[in-house]
Design a protein around this motif. Structure first.
Motif, PDB file in Angstrom:
ATOM      1  N   MET A  41     -40.828   4.500  -1.935  1.00 56.44           N
ATOM      2  CA  MET A  41     -40.952   4.840  -3.359  1.00 56.44           C
ATOM      3  C   MET A  41     -40.201   6.132  -3.674  1.00 56.44           C
ATOM      4  O   MET A  41     -39.572   6.248  -4.733  1.00 56.44           O
ATOM      5  N   GLN A  42     -40.261   7.117  -2.773  1.00 57.29           N
ATOM      6  CA  GLN A  42     -39.494   8.347  -2.975  1.00 57.29           C
ATOM      7  C   GLN A  42     -37.997   8.052  -2.985  1.00 57.29           C
ATOM      8  O   GLN A  42     -37.257   8.577  -3.827  1.00 57.29           O
ATOM      9  N   ALA A  43     -37.540   7.206  -2.062  1.00 55.93           N
ATOM     10  CA  ALA A  43     -36.126   6.843  -2.016  1.00 55.93           C
ATOM     11  C   ALA A  43     -35.723   6.100  -3.296  1.00 55.93           C
ATOM     12  O   ALA A  43     -34.648   6.348  -3.851  1.00 55.93           O
ATOM     13  N   SER A  44     -36.583   5.218  -3.776  1.00 58.71           N
ATOM     14  CA  SER A  44     -36.314   4.504  -5.018  1.00 58.71           C
ATOM     15  C   SER A  44     -36.179   5.478  -6.185  1.00 58.71           C
ATOM     16  O   SER A  44     -35.256   5.363  -6.997  1.00 58.71           O
ATOM     17  N   SER A  45     -37.067   6.458  -6.243  1.00 59.38           N
ATOM     18  CA  SER A  45     -37.013   7.465  -7.313  1.00 59.38           C
ATOM     19  C   SER A  45     -35.737   8.290  -7.242  1.00 59.38           C
ATOM     20  O   SER A  45     -35.132   8.602  -8.273  1.00 59.38           O
ATOM     21  N   ARG A  46     -35.326   8.653  -6.023  1.00 60.23           N
ATOM     22  CA  ARG A  46     -34.080   9.427  -5.873  1.00 60.23           C
ATOM     23  C   ARG A  46     -32.878   8.604  -6.332  1.00 60.23           C
ATOM     24  O   ARG A  46     -31.972   9.127  -6.987  1.00 60.23           O
ATOM     25  N   CYS A  47     -32.863   7.328  -6.004  1.00 62.72           N
ATOM     26  CA  CYS A  47     -31.775   6.455  -6.450  1.00 62.72           C
ATOM     27  C   CYS A  47     -31.750   6.349  -7.976  1.00 62.72           C
ATOM     28  O   CYS A  47     -30.681   6.391  -8.593  1.00 62.72           O
ATOM     29  N   ALA A  48     -32.920   6.236  -8.581  1.00 62.72           N
ATOM     30  CA  ALA A  48     -33.008   6.161 -10.045  1.00 62.72           C
ATOM     31  C   ALA A  48     -32.489   7.449 -10.679  1.00 62.72           C
ATOM     32  O   ALA A  48     -31.754   7.412 -11.677  1.00 62.72           O
ATOM     33  N   ALA A  49     -32.845   8.588 -10.109  1.00 65.07           N
ATOM     34  CA  ALA A  49     -32.383   9.875 -10.633  1.00 65.07           C
ATOM     35  C   ALA A  49     -30.862   9.981 -10.496  1.00 65.07           C
ATOM     36  O   ALA A  49     -30.188  10.491 -11.414  1.00 65.07           O
ATOM     37  N   SER A  50     -30.327   9.507  -9.386  1.00 65.68           N
ATOM     38  CA  SER A  50     -28.867   9.521  -9.201  1.00 65.68           C
ATOM     39  C   SER A  50     -28.183   8.664 -10.257  1.00 65.68           C
ATOM     40  O   SER A  50     -27.169   9.073 -10.835  1.00 65.68           O
ATOM     41  N   ALA A  51     -28.732   7.493 -10.504  1.00 70.51           N
ATOM     42  CA  ALA A  51     -28.146   6.611 -11.520  1.00 70.51           C
ATOM     43  C   ALA A  51     -28.160   7.279 -12.889  1.00 70.51           C
ATOM     44  O   ALA A  51     -27.161   7.234 -13.614  1.00 70.51           O
ATOM     45  N   ARG A  52     -29.280   7.917 -13.231  1.00 70.09           N
ATOM     46  CA  ARG A  52     -29.359   8.596 -14.539  1.00 70.09           C
ATOM     47  C   ARG A  52     -28.320   9.707 -14.649  1.00 70.09           C
ATOM     48  O   ARG A  52     -27.669   9.867 -15.689  1.00 70.09           O
ATOM     49  N   GLU A  53     -28.152  10.467 -13.572  1.00 70.57           N
ATOM     50  CA  GLU A  53     -27.172  11.553 -13.591  1.00 70.57           C
ATOM     51  C   GLU A  53     -25.758  11.012 -13.776  1.00 70.57           C
ATOM     52  O   GLU A  53     -24.954  11.563 -14.545  1.00 70.57           O
ATOM     53  N   LEU A  54     -25.451   9.926 -13.107  1.00 70.11           N
ATOM     54  CA  LEU A  54     -24.129   9.313 -13.252  1.00 70.11           C
ATOM     55  C   LEU A  54     -23.944   8.723 -14.649  1.00 70.11           C
ATOM     56  O   LEU A  54     -22.853   8.814 -15.227  1.00 70.11           O
ATOM     57  N   GLN A  55     -25.007   8.143 -15.188  1.00 72.66           N
ATOM     58  CA  GLN A  55     -24.931   7.603 -16.552  1.00 72.66           C
ATOM     59  C   GLN A  55     -24.625   8.709 -17.559  1.00 72.66           C
ATOM     60  O   GLN A  55     -23.838   8.511 -18.489  1.00 72.66           O
ATOM     61  N   GLU A  56     -25.224   9.877 -17.370  1.00 75.51           N
ATOM     62  CA  GLU A  56     -24.936  11.011 -18.250  1.00 75.51           C
ATOM     63  C   GLU A  56     -23.464  11.403 -18.174  1.00 75.51           C
ATOM     64  O   GLU A  56     -22.837  11.714 -19.199  1.00 75.51           O
ATOM     65  N   GLN A  57     -22.892  11.372 -16.980  1.00 76.44           N
ATOM     66  CA  GLN A  57     -21.479  11.710 -16.815  1.00 76.44           C
ATOM     67  C   GLN A  57     -20.592  10.687 -17.510  1.00 76.44           C
ATOM     68  O   GLN A  57     -19.601  11.056 -18.145  1.00 76.44           O
ATOM     69  N   VAL A  58     -20.935   9.421 -17.397  1.00 71.46           N
ATOM     70  CA  VAL A  58     -20.153   8.381 -18.070  1.00 71.46           C
ATOM     71  C   VAL A  58     -20.193   8.606 -19.577  1.00 71.46           C
ATOM     72  O   VAL A  58     -19.159   8.545 -20.255  1.00 71.46           O
ATOM     73  N   ARG A  59     -21.370   8.903 -20.115  1.00 71.64           N
ATOM     74  CA  ARG A  59     -21.479   9.169 -21.560  1.00 71.64           C
ATOM     75  C   ARG A  59     -20.648  10.393 -21.943  1.00 71.64           C
ATOM     76  O   ARG A  59     -19.980  10.396 -22.987  1.00 71.64           O
ATOM     77  N   ALA A  60     -20.684  11.429 -21.116  1.00 77.18           N
ATOM     78  CA  ALA A  60     -19.922  12.651 -21.396  1.00 77.18           C
ATOM     79  C   ALA A  60     -18.416  12.369 -21.416  1.00 77.18           C
ATOM     80  O   ALA A  60     -17.669  13.047 -22.125  1.00 77.18           O
TER      81      ALA A  60
END
Length: 147
Positions: A41-60
């Motif tokens: 579950m911790q690994a899943s959460s870290r992956c989700a956080a990574s995806a969100r960070e990358l999504q922010e970069q794509v939007r930027a």
């Protein structure tokens, strides 16, 4: 490197991160071990956080970020269901499949890092790659320790 190429690379990494998020969540669901469930579950959460960070970069960068995993990731999870049904959902089999998924993530990040990314994007991808390598090594160690 132009924005479109950077956005494409980031969207590939978003798919990889979403695959990891879903794959680790599935592993947490399938394991009988409370310790592994927490680790997954911790690994899943870290992956989700990574995806969100990358999504922010794509939007930027003015792009439209991916919001799901890849078709290959979905097929892998489906295959994992079949394999685990046959093997009895033992932790070693689950860890082996997690390792396979992390091998794919390692390859995706290595491919992205071979590109001429903008400095700010490269810093994010390098930091996330360090996390991918740590996830892989942890899963490998757990698999090797499993009986």
């Amino acid at each position: 490197m132009n924005n479109d190429a950077t956005i494409s690379i980031l969207n590939d990494l978003i798919e990889t991160s979403k695959d990891g998020e879903k794959g680790f969540a599935k592993a947490a669901e399938d394991t009988k071990s409370a310790q592994l469930k927490a680790i997954f579950m911790q690994a899943s959460s870290r992956c989700a956080a990574s995806a969100r960070e990358l999504q922010e970069q794509v939007r930027a960068l003015g792009g439209e970020p991916e919001d799901g995993g890849s078709a290959l990731g979905a097929m892998h999870r489906g295959w994992l269901d079949v394999k685990l049904a046959v093997t009895g959902r033992d932790d070693k089999a689950i860890l082996s499949e997690c390792e396979r998924g992390e091998d794919v993530a390692k390859a995706s990040y290595a491919k992205a890092l071979r590109e001429n990314l903008p400095a700010n994007v490269r810093a994010i991808v390098e930091r996330q790659n360090t996390g991918v390598l740590a996830n892989h090594d942890r899963v490998l160690a757990l698999r090797n320790a499993a009986t």
